[in-house]
Design an enzyme around this catalytic site. Structure first.
Site, PDB file in Angstrom:
ATOM      1  N   SER A 156     -21.058 -85.888   7.363  1.00  0.00           N
ATOM      2  CA  SER A 156     -21.694 -85.755   6.057  1.00  0.00           C
ATOM      3  C   SER A 156     -22.892 -84.802   6.122  1.00  0.00           C
ATOM      4  O   SER A 156     -22.782 -83.681   6.612  1.00  0.00           O
ATOM      5  CB  SER A 156     -22.090 -87.148   5.556  1.00  0.00           C
ATOM      6  OG  SER A 156     -22.408 -87.118   4.197  1.00  0.00           O
ATOM      7  N   ASP A 367     -11.371 -88.661   1.506  1.00  0.00           N
ATOM      8  CA  ASP A 367     -12.794 -88.520   1.194  1.00  0.00           C
ATOM      9  C   ASP A 367     -12.959 -87.913  -0.191  1.00  0.00           C
ATOM     10  O   ASP A 367     -12.248 -86.977  -0.557  1.00  0.00           O
ATOM     11  CB  ASP A 367     -13.444 -87.611   2.242  1.00  0.00           C
ATOM     12  CG  ASP A 367     -14.951 -87.523   2.099  1.00  0.00           C
ATOM     13  OD1 ASP A 367     -15.527 -88.295   1.319  1.00  0.00           O
ATOM     14  OD2 ASP A 367     -15.551 -86.687   2.793  1.00  0.00           O
ATOM     15  N   HIS A 444     -14.433 -90.672   4.295  1.00  0.00           N
ATOM     16  CA  HIS A 444     -15.640 -89.965   4.714  1.00  0.00           C
ATOM     17  C   HIS A 444     -16.049 -90.340   6.139  1.00  0.00           C
ATOM     18  O   HIS A 444     -16.505 -89.493   6.902  1.00  0.00           O
ATOM     19  CB  HIS A 444     -16.769 -90.314   3.733  1.00  0.00           C
ATOM     20  CG  HIS A 444     -17.936 -89.396   3.776  1.00  0.00           C
ATOM     21  ND1 HIS A 444     -17.851 -88.053   3.489  1.00  0.00           N
ATOM     22  CD2 HIS A 444     -19.253 -89.623   4.069  1.00  0.00           C
ATOM     23  CE1 HIS A 444     -19.054 -87.497   3.588  1.00  0.00           C
ATOM     24  NE2 HIS A 444     -19.911 -88.431   3.959  1.00  0.00           N
TER      25      HIS A 444
END
Length: 465
Positions: A156, A367, A444
C-alpha cells in the site's frame, strides 16, 4: 484463561533479553533516534529452520501502509511473521525464506514515537531521510548482514515510501554511508500513482457487478473532482475528495470492503473503524481526512491486535517507554502526511529502473484501493493495445524505462498455487530488472489472503528455488 496461556507461551517461546541470547539470536529489536525528538522502532527475525542458516538467505525489510500502519504489529502478526495474532505458528511465515526486518515507519507509527508534533514526517523525502539513519545504524550494528542480499518489500502506502527509500539507499550505498548489499525493491498493491487508482474504481466495481449505471456515473463524477484537484496542485484537497469518493462508493455498493471486494469486513475490524479501542474517537461528523483514517489506518489497529501489542508484546520487548502506546500516534502520522498522500512517485520508480535496481510490482486481483481494471468505461472492453488494462498497469505504461516496450510485448506465465497445485495461483512476467505479479484470489493484503502464493513469490523475487 486461554489468552493468558497464549501470552505465557509467547513469553516462554520468545522471552529473555536480546543480549543474553546465544549467537546468532532468533530475533532482536531496538530504537534508533533518527532525528531529535524522533524515535524509530525496529524488530528483526533471523531466518532459520530447514531452509538453512540466516547467512544463506536474504534479508527482507517489510514496510506497512497507511501511512500510520505498523509493520511490527500488523505486518508481523497478521501477515508474514512467525506467529499470528493468536500466537500460533504461521505456516506461511516469510522467516522460512528470509530474515525479516520490520520497521514501524514513519516515526509515530506503532511503537515508534515523536516527542512533539513538529517531529512527524510530512512527505516521502523526510521518510526516506529518516530511514537512511535507521539503516546506517542497523547495518553498522548488525555487521553480519552487510554482505547478505537486502530487499525492501512493501504494501500500500508502504510501496510509495519504499520507492523513495530505495532511491536514497542506492545513493547512500554508493557513497559508503550505508554498508549493505541492496538487491531490489518489491511494491505490493502500492500507492505509486494515486490518481490512476481513483479513476479506475468505478469501472472496476462496474465490471464486477458491484455498481449499476447510476452508481458508475456518481463514482466517476467524484473521481473526476479528485483529478481536477490534482491537476491544480491542491493535494490536501485531493486527499479530502479521495475520501468523499470512497463515501460515494460505500453508498452505492452497500459498503464494499475496500481491501477485498469479495470479503466482508470482520466484526473486529468493524468495531475498530466504528471507534472502539485505543484509537477510537467519536466520528459522527468526521471531516474527510478523519474518515480516511477510520477506513485505512484504524483497520490496521484491530482491537485484538492492539491488546496483544500493548499487553504481552510490550512486556516481552521491555524497552517501550511508559508514555508510548502502540498505535497511539497513528492518526497524527496520517494527518501530517495528508499533503503528500495523492502525489505520484512514478518518476521515482523510473529512477530505480534507470539505475538498474531490481523492481518488482505485485498486486491482488480483488483489491479495490489499488485496483485491477481499466481507466474509463471504454476500457472495460478493450484498451488501445488490444487487452484489458489494469489500474497498476496504467502507471507502469507511463514509465520512461527503455525496456518497457519489450516488457509490454511479453506474454505472462502462470504460476501454480502451492496450497492447491491443481489451480493457478498467479501470473507473472519479467524483463531485465522489472517484474510484475498478478496474485489471484487476493485483495490488498496479499500475504493474509494467499499466504502460500505470497511466500512462493518472495522466493522467486529473491532468486531462490
Amino acid at each position: 484463561m486461554e489468552a493468558l496461556r497464549a501470552a505465557a507461551a509467547l513469553l516462554l517461546l520468545l522471552g529473555g533479553s536480546v543480549c543474553a541470547r546465544a549467537a546468532p539470536p532468533a530475533e532482536a529489536w531496538g530504537y534508533v533516534d533518527v532525528r531529535q525528538g524522533a524515535h524509530m522502532f525496529w524488530w528483526l527475525y533471523y531466518a532459520g529452520g530447514s531452509e538453512g542458516s540466516f547467512k544463506q538467505l536474504p534479508l527482507v525489510m517489510w514496510l506497512q501502509g497507511g501511512p500510520g500502519g505498523s509493520s511490527c504489529g500488523f505486518g508481523n502478526f497478521e501477515e508474514i511473521g512467525p506467529l499470528d495474532r493468536d500466537l500460533k505458528p504461521r505456516n506461511t511465515t516469510w522467516v522460512q525464506a528470509a530474515s525479516v526486518l520490520f520497521v514501524d515507519n514513519p516515526v509515530g507509527t506503532g511503537f515508534s514515537y515523536t516527542d512533539s508534533n513538529e517531529a512527524f514526517t510530512r512527505d516521502v523525502a523526510m521518510v526516506a531521510a529518516d530511514m537512511m539513519v535507521l539503516l546506517s545504524n542497523f547495518f553498522s550494528s548488525k555487521t553480519e548482514f552487510q554482505g547478505i542480499p537486502f530487499y525492501i518489500f512493501s504494501e500500500s502506502y508502504g510501496g510509495k515510501m519504499a520507492a523513495a527509500i530505495a532511491v536514497e539507499l542506492t545513493k547512500a550505498v554508493s557513497q559508503g554511508k550505508v554498508k549493505c548489499n541492496f538487491a531490489g525493491v518489491a511494491l505490493g498493491d502500492s500507492w505509486i500513482s494515486p490518481l490512476d487508482s481513483v479513476l479506475t474504481w468505478g469501472p472496476y466495481l462496474y465490471s464486477t457487478s458491484l455498481l449499476d449505471d447510476t452508481g458508475l456515473g456518481e463514482v466517476s463524477k467524484a473521481a473526476t473532482a479528485v483529478e481536477q484537484a490534482v491537476k491544480e496542485g491542491n493535494f490536501i484537497r485531493a486527499t479530502e475528495l479521495w475520501s468523499e469518493t470512497e463515501t460515494v462508493i460505500e453508498q452505492n455498493t452497500n459498503g464494499v470492503n475496500f481491501y477485498n471486494i469479495l470479503t466482508q469486513a470482520s466484526n473486529d475490524k468493524a468495531r475498530s473503524v466504528a471507534g472502539t479501542g485505543h484509537l477510537g474517537k467519536a466520528c459522527a461528523a468526521c471531516p474527510s481526512t478523519a474518515l480516511l483514517r477510520h477506513r485505512h489506518v484504524r483497520p490496521l489497529h484491530q482491537q485484538s491486535l492492539s491488546q496483544l501489542m500493548n499487553g504481552p508484546i510490550r512486556k516481552k520487548l521491555g524497552i517501550i517507554p511508559q508514555n508510548v502506546t502502540w498505535g497511539g500516534q497513528a492518526d497524527e502520522v496520517f494527518d501530517s502526511m495528508k499533503g503528500d498522500f495523492m502525489k505520484p512517485v512514478v518518476d521515482i520508480v523510473d529512477q530505480l529502473l534507470a539505475a538498474e535496481i531490481n523492481v518488482t510490482v505485485y498486486n491482488g486481483q480483488l483489491d479495490l484501493i489499488v485496483d485491477t481494471i481499466g481507466k474509463s468505461h471504454d476500457f472495460l472492453y478493450l484498451s488501445t493495445c488490444g487487452c484489458l488494462t489494469t489500474g497498476q498497469e496504467q502507471w507502469v505504461k507511463k514509465l520512461k524505462w527503455a525496456g518497457l516496450p519489450k516488457f509490454n510485448l511479453l506474454k505472462w506465465s502462470p504460476l501454480k498455487d502451492p496450497a492447491s497445485p491443481e489451480r493457478t495461483g498467479a501470473f507473472y512476467k519479467s524483463y531485465k530488472n522489472f517484474a510484475f505479479y498478478w496474485i489471484l484470489r487476493a485483495g490488498h493484503m496479499i500475504p493474509s489472503d494467499q499466504g502460500s502464493m505470497a511466500l512462493k513469490m518472495l522466493r522467486m523475487v529473491t532468486q531462490q528455488k
